[in-house]
Design an enzyme around this catalytic site. Structure first.
Site, PDB file in Angstrom:
ATOM      1  CB  CYS A   2      -0.950   0.089   1.190  1.00 32.68           C
ATOM      2  SG  CYS A   2      -2.084  -1.287   1.288  1.00 32.68           S
ATOM      3  NE  ARG A  27       4.663   1.607   0.215  1.00 31.35           N
ATOM      4  CZ  ARG A  27       5.650   1.365   1.059  1.00 31.35           C
ATOM      5  NH1 ARG A  27       6.885   1.628   0.709  1.00 31.35           N
ATOM      6  NH2 ARG A  27       5.407   0.869   2.244  1.00 31.35           N
ATOM      7  CD1 TRP A  74       0.131  -6.410  -2.935  1.00 30.26           C
ATOM      8  CD2 TRP A  74      -0.215  -6.970  -0.798  1.00 30.26           C
ATOM      9  NE1 TRP A  74       0.458  -7.740  -2.787  1.00 30.26           N
ATOM     10  CE2 TRP A  74       0.250  -8.120  -1.485  1.00 30.26           C
ATOM     11  CE3 TRP A  74      -0.502  -7.097   0.559  1.00 30.26           C
ATOM     12  CZ2 TRP A  74       0.445  -9.349  -0.857  1.00 30.26           C
ATOM     13  CZ3 TRP A  74      -0.314  -8.324   1.180  1.00 30.26           C
ATOM     14  CH2 TRP A  74       0.166  -9.434   0.460  1.00 30.26           C
ATOM     15  CG  ASN A 100       1.154   0.317   4.379  1.00 25.72           C
ATOM     16  OD1 ASN A 100       0.887  -0.869   4.191  1.00 25.72           O
ATOM     17  ND2 ASN A 100       2.392   0.775   4.373  1.00 25.72           N
ATOM     18  N   GLY A 101      -1.212  -1.447   6.385  1.00 27.91           N
ATOM     19  CA  GLY A 101      -0.942  -2.306   7.546  1.00 27.91           C
ATOM     20  C   GLY A 101      -2.131  -3.213   7.809  1.00 27.91           C
ATOM     21  CD  GLU A 483      17.137 -13.660  -6.953  1.00 27.41           C
ATOM     22  OE1 GLU A 483      16.505 -14.161  -6.015  1.00 27.41           O
ATOM     23  OE2 GLU A 483      16.859 -12.533  -7.421  1.00 27.41           O
ATOM     24  CE  LYS A 487      13.948 -11.584  -9.270  1.00 23.71           C
ATOM     25  NZ  LYS A 487      14.601 -11.475  -8.003  1.00 23.71           N
ATOM     26  CD  GLU A 490       9.984 -11.749  -8.107  1.00 27.27           C
ATOM     27  OE1 GLU A 490       9.272 -11.379  -7.171  1.00 27.27           O
ATOM     28  OE2 GLU A 490      11.205 -11.578  -8.132  1.00 27.27           O
ATOM     29  CG  HIS A 506      18.526 -37.286  -3.869  1.00 28.21           C
ATOM     30  ND1 HIS A 506      18.876 -38.548  -3.447  1.00 28.21           N
ATOM     31  CD2 HIS A 506      19.683 -36.608  -4.048  1.00 28.21           C
ATOM     32  CE1 HIS A 506      20.199 -38.623  -3.335  1.00 28.21           C
ATOM     33  NE2 HIS A 506      20.707 -37.463  -3.710  1.00 28.21           N
ATOM     34  CE  LYS A 605      11.811  -3.303  -5.006  1.00 25.76           C
ATOM     35  NZ  LYS A 605      12.512  -4.427  -5.652  1.00 25.76           N
TER      36      LYS A 605
HETATM   37  O1  M6R Z   1      12.938  -5.498   0.769  1.00 25.84           O
HETATM   38  P1  M6R Z   1      13.402  -6.896   1.083  1.00 25.84           P
HETATM   39  O2  M6R Z   1      14.725  -7.217   0.494  1.00 25.84           O
HETATM   40  O3  M6R Z   1      13.365  -7.188   2.551  1.00 25.84           O
HETATM   41  O4  M6R Z   1      12.326  -7.821   0.388  1.00 25.84           O
HETATM   42  C1  M6R Z   1      12.356  -9.207   0.528  1.00 25.84           C
HETATM   43  C2  M6R Z   1      11.464  -9.870  -0.484  1.00 25.84           C
HETATM   44  O5  M6R Z   1      10.135  -9.472  -0.324  1.00 25.84           O
HETATM   45  C3  M6R Z   1      11.906  -9.569  -1.912  1.00 25.84           C
HETATM   46  O6  M6R Z   1      13.234  -9.922  -2.131  1.00 25.84           O
HETATM   47  C4  M6R Z   1      11.008 -10.318  -2.917  1.00 25.84           C
HETATM   48  O7  M6R Z   1      11.222 -11.684  -2.827  1.00 25.84           O
HETATM   49  C5  M6R Z   1      11.266  -9.803  -4.347  1.00 25.84           C
HETATM   50  N1  M6R Z   1      10.025  -9.654  -5.043  1.00 25.84           N
HETATM   51  C6  M6R Z   1      12.123 -10.704  -5.140  1.00 25.84           C
HETATM   52  O8  M6R Z   1      12.316 -10.246  -6.440  1.00 25.84           O
END
Ligand code: M6R
Length: 610
Positions: A2, A27, A74, A100-101, A483, A487, A490, A506, A605
């Site tokens: 948010c 956000r 969000w 927000n929260g 990672e 990527k 997501e 396995h 984000k």
């Molecule tokens: O702001 P942060 O690094 O604490 O965020 C952690 C995760 O939410 C963040 O890395 C998320 O997994 C990303 N969308 C990955 O691309």
């Protein structure tokens, strides 16, 4: 999670709020809304979708009024529809609030309000707080005190901004667990959840502290705690430039951020790395140097991409400094009653510095007596403030929801941190010099990989329509496989999994057939031959192999269908280089599939709810 913007000042509020909301959309983008106070009425427009969708149906620039709030959502409680969109109002439609929260005890408060005859339009926890403030206002007759009294009863997290027709010269902001920044301009004030929405108006900001509220009028502002103690606010300067949050000619923020990496990586070691000494100076850690020297264990806690960086950090620190390292999901750490010894060092890694799970984990660690360090990108963020000491990433604002440059900057800091700890112990100067020289060469090597982006795009097209993809790597490259898979999933919504390459046999090997692309990170290191054997196992089952390999490796062509070559470097630096083509593969596939790369569905984000 948010985005919030509030404005009070001489200018027409709506256009200013809308441009701020657009900068905060990363956000959350489930719905958008604004409320402007004009004389004795509130003008509210809100609906599901992005800010641009709202602009298409309402001419927001035509709304008069110099006080107002806006929100991008969000969704947590209630569907992302028009009714659940913020701002929410009290039952008299006189008080409007953005939030927000999560209000954790909203059901209890709601019941109490319903028993007193109050009604609700939405399914949200936020509306309950707005109605509650309205009820209190009726007896107290003072908005500031009504907000304060309501917040004293609320459990959970909030960043809120409240405006009302009761006083068109007053805006109240308060926070607990969700960030809020007050921009202090010339006779005008902007409250926002991120400095990105403020910088176009002023560089002077006050970071509201935990449990702090601000009462803002057209003349000035005062702050105090929600419990009514006086607080002292410090005006600070925003630490980035406006251009850094613009796309700068790139189609997406993500692509821009991928291309920024030669510079952002360099910014991570500039002024810190001492190649001649084979060492690093980390000014932010000077006050904890003795505690680092005597540390017997390091726990790194993080989420998502930052957690993957932490895994690479584990290998680096154990290898260079010979200190045992444990890597914990922040969301698990707090709730499993972790054992913390007094000379443990707990490190939180976070791009945003606001991730609720990570914040909760460091609070737990501090409470148990650990020294808590931060490796954070956003200057002045909650994690940066609540840690005992730390090192900033200096990657600049990262807007794309998929983290890219922050990841390589995290690796930059972790490598230097491991070198610093190693040299404090028994790592020889010569080994330190070799690593430091390797770090200094990384920016140019990243440039060489970016120069191959057309070829990487072509390879991306060959599996853009695959329903599943496996990513495999070993040693330092295992976290990079995780990672790479994150990527891809997501931003392209392709199901992707990362595994240590040897684990494939396995279980996951059952998935391999001619339709399964498998991305191997097969750079030259001491386990290269083992990785080649794993590739052979995939080929034997007709899997399609895409290999990230070292320059000059000709053996790989024999076993891989497609090869992306990255410059040679030391094994412990190879994750940095290997992650770049994986970012580009995910990016080009997502674009090919018509996905919204910068705002993938269901994500935000900065995850400020637990
Ligand atoms: O702001 P942060 O690094 O604490 O965020 C952690 C995760 O939410 C963040 O890395 C998320 O997994 C990303 N969308 C990955 O691309």
């Amino acid at each position: 999670m948010c985005g919030i913007v509030g404005y009070i000042g001489p200018q027409t509020a709506s256009p200013l709020i809308v441009s701020g909301l657009k900068r905060l959309e990363y956000r959350g983008y489930d719905s958008a809304g604004v409320c402007i106070v004009d004389g004795d009425s509130l003008t509210i427009h809100k609906q599901a979708g992005k800010v641009a969708d709202l602009e298409r149906v309402v001419d927001l620039s035509a709304i008069r009024g110099t006080l107002g709030v806006g929100h991008t959502r969000w969704a947590t409680h209630g569907l992302p529809n028009d009714v659940n969109a913020h701002p929410h109002t009290d039952n008299d439609d006189a008080i409007a609030m953005v939030h927000n929260g999560i209000i954790e005890n909203y059901l209890t408060i709601k019941k109490k309000l319903e028993n007193a005859g109050y009604t609700f339009r939405s399914e949200t926890d936020s509306e309950v707080l707005a109605v509650f403030i309205g009820m209190l206002y009726k007896t107290i007759g003072d908005l500031e005190r009504a907000v304060q009294t309501a917040l004293q009863e609320v459990e959970g997290t909030f960043g809120i901004v409240v405006v009302s027709t009761h006083d068109p010269n007053l805006m109240i902001a308060a926070r607990r667990g969700s960030p809020l920044i007050l921009g202090v301009g010339q006779d005008e004030f902007v409250v926002a959840s991120d400095a990105a929405a403020i910088i176009a108006h002023t560089r002077q900001v006050v970071y509201l502290q935990e449990n702090e509220m601000a009462t803002i009028t057209r003349q000035g502002f005062t702050t105090k705690t929600i419990a009514n103690e006086a607080t002292h606010s410090v005006v600070e300067e925003i630490a980035f430039e406006l251009e850094e949050i613009e796309k700068g000619g790139f189609e997406h923020f993500m692509l821009k951020e991928i291309y920024e990496q030669p510079v952002t990586f360099h910014d991570g070691f500039r002024g810190r790395l001492r190649v001649d000494e084979g060492n690093v100076r980390l000014g932010g850690l000077s006050k904890v140097q003795d505690r680092l020297r005597s540390a017997q264990r390091i726990i790194i806690t993080a989420c998502g991409t930052s957690w993957h960086a932490a895994l690479v950090g584990e290998y680096l620190i154990e290898n260079l400094a010979r200190i045992p390292v444990e890597v914990e999901y922040a969301s698990e750490f707090r709730y499993r009653n972790p054992i913390i010894y007094p000379n443990d060092i707990v490190i939180a890694i976070s791009q945003s510095g606001e991730t609720a799970d990570t914040l909760a984990a460091i609070r737990e660690a501090k409470m148990k007596g650990a020294t808590v360090l931060g490796m954070v990108n956003v200057v002045g963020s909650s994690i940066a403030r609540e840690t005992d000491a730390g090192v900033y990433l200096h990657a600049g604002p990262e807007i794309g929801v998929a983290s890219t440059k922050a990841f390589t900057s995290q690796l930059c800091i972790l490598t230097q941190f491991a070198l610093f700890l190693g040299r404090m112990r028994d790592l020889p100067a010569e080994a330190g010099r070799t690593l430091a020289q390797g770090i200094a060469e990384i920016p140019d090597k990243i440039r060489q990989i970016l120069d191959q982006s057309d070829a990487i795009k072509e390879i991306a097209m060959t599996f853009a329509q695959a329903p599943n993809v496996l990513y495999l790597g070993r040693g330092y490259q295992f976290p990079v496989a995780l990672e790479g898979a994150l990527k891809l999933k997501e931003i392209s919504y392709i199901h992707a999994e990362g595994y240590p390459a040897a684990e494939m046999k396995h279980g996951p090997i059952a998935l391999i057939d001619e339709n399964m692309p498998v991305v191997f990170i097969a750079t030259k290191d001491e386990i290269y031959d083992k990785v080649i054997s794993n590739i052979e196992e995939v080929r034997a089952r007709r899997g399609r192999v895409i290999a990230i390999a070292s320059e000059g490796d000709t053996q790989i062509d024999r076993v891989a269908d497609h090869v992306i070559r990255i410059p040679e470097t030391q094994a412990m630096l190879a994750p940095i280089l290997a992650s770049i083509p994986l970012q580009l593969l995910a990016y080009y596939i997502a674009v090919e599939r018509g996905c919204n790369v910068d705002m993938p569905r269901n994500l935000a984000k900065s995850v400020t709810v637990e």
